[in-house]
Design a protein around this motif. Sequence first.
Motif, mmCIF file in Angstrom:
data_model
loop_
_atom_site.group_PDB
_atom_site.id
_atom_site.type_symbol
_atom_site.label_atom_id
_atom_site.label_comp_id
_atom_site.label_asym_id
_atom_site.label_seq_id
_atom_site.Cartn_x
_atom_site.Cartn_y
_atom_site.Cartn_z
ATOM 1 N N LEU A 283 45.648 -50.450 2.115
ATOM 2 C CA LEU A 283 45.600 -49.121 2.716
ATOM 3 C C LEU A 283 45.569 -49.282 4.235
ATOM 4 O O LEU A 283 44.588 -49.776 4.799
ATOM 5 C CB LEU A 283 44.372 -48.347 2.243
ATOM 6 C CG LEU A 283 44.223 -46.922 2.801
ATOM 7 C CD1 LEU A 283 45.384 -46.045 2.353
ATOM 8 C CD2 LEU A 283 42.899 -46.314 2.366
ATOM 9 N N SER B 193 43.373 -43.460 -6.254
ATOM 10 C CA SER B 193 42.069 -43.661 -5.612
ATOM 11 C C SER B 193 42.264 -44.022 -4.143
ATOM 12 O O SER B 193 43.395 -44.159 -3.676
ATOM 13 C CB SER B 193 41.284 -44.770 -6.324
ATOM 14 O OG SER B 193 41.982 -46.000 -6.255
ATOM 15 N N ASN B 194 41.139 -44.146 -3.409
ATOM 16 C CA ASN B 194 41.162 -44.525 -1.988
ATOM 17 C C ASN B 194 41.896 -43.498 -1.129
ATOM 18 O O ASN B 194 42.503 -43.838 -0.110
ATOM 19 C CB ASN B 194 41.780 -45.912 -1.790
ATOM 20 C CG ASN B 194 41.074 -46.981 -2.608
ATOM 21 O OD1 ASN B 194 41.554 -47.364 -3.665
ATOM 22 N ND2 ASN B 194 39.928 -47.428 -2.132
ATOM 23 N N THR C 147 41.853 -52.811 -0.951
ATOM 24 C CA THR C 147 40.959 -52.074 -1.836
ATOM 25 C C THR C 147 40.417 -52.987 -2.934
ATOM 26 O O THR C 147 40.936 -54.088 -3.166
ATOM 27 C CB THR C 147 41.682 -50.880 -2.484
ATOM 28 O OG1 THR C 147 42.621 -51.373 -3.458
ATOM 29 C CG2 THR C 147 42.413 -50.057 -1.440
#
Length: 349
Positions: A54, A230-231, A48
């Motif tokens: 991720l 986030s993500n 990221t």
Amino acid sequence: MSNLINTEDIVSYIKDLVSIPSPSGYTEQAIAYTASFMEKHGVEYQITNKGALLASIKGKDDGKHRFLTAHVDTLGAMVKEIKGSGRLRLTNIGGFRWNSAEGEYCKIHTSSGKVYTGTILINQTSVHVYKNAGDAKRDETTIEVRIDEAVHSRAETEALGISVGDFVSFEPRVEETESGFIKSRHLDDKASVGILLHLIDLIQQNKISLKYTTHFLISNNEEIGYGGNSNIPNETIEYIAVDMGAIGEGQATDEFSVSICAKDASGPYNYKLREHLVSLAKENQVDYKVDIYPYYSSDASAAINAGHDVLHGLIGPGIDASHAFERTHVSSLKHTASLLLHYLESELV
């Protein structure tokens, strides 16, 4: 499937991970280790913008997703000042007490890539000189780093290439005992990262077909509050942070079972998801404790605070002496991994 879990593999990952310096803000090496793992096991991943990893494994149902996270960033420090003596004044990274780091060996990571060693001490250490050495307050004004170089002034330390803003990491001193304990700094949360890596290994090696597409976030800013906010794909329904269970007086958590958190300083975790995890533990003879952590928050609570519409949960191995010199037992690692594996094979709540 629980019989597939191999705690020797988990401990091996943990030993590797705690030996990689990665205070929050300085995690590239640790993330690179997990990236190499994903490549070796044929798992799709991305790095990221914030530097986390991720990874994703497609499930039978790709319309609804699950999300597991554990963090690779740790406590540490940064050079705040080079003192006139040539020693270093520090500012802390993460929420620890300076007395827990006193006497620890450390590394100073310079911007040029050169690494120096040192020891974290109070500035009145010798009892032969300072009558009240034991009573002096331990804080940012009294703790310093004695560098293992022949320096006696600010200029001599600066000449080494050390400067304000350099990261300082603490030696882990990892050790596994014959009785099954793993003691080390930074088990928060590298013990959980080791568990997730082992689960991914099992899924890939045994061609386990997941019910739902599942994401594994190796976050890198949890200790400073925003590692997992986030993500998160829009399809995510359930989000579980895998992080240490807090042990102490009045706590239910121990070093031999998986801890399921009902509430921490951020508030209650999702009740339906918590009860689902408890039910899975009971059905599959997983030793567990439900507990409340009074001074704690997780990447799952960070995701909720960021406004994500997910069911959030928190489980993890019981870790003694958190944010100090930590310890857990292989049985806690096994029960945590077992509960997560049964969870991944279960229906959404």
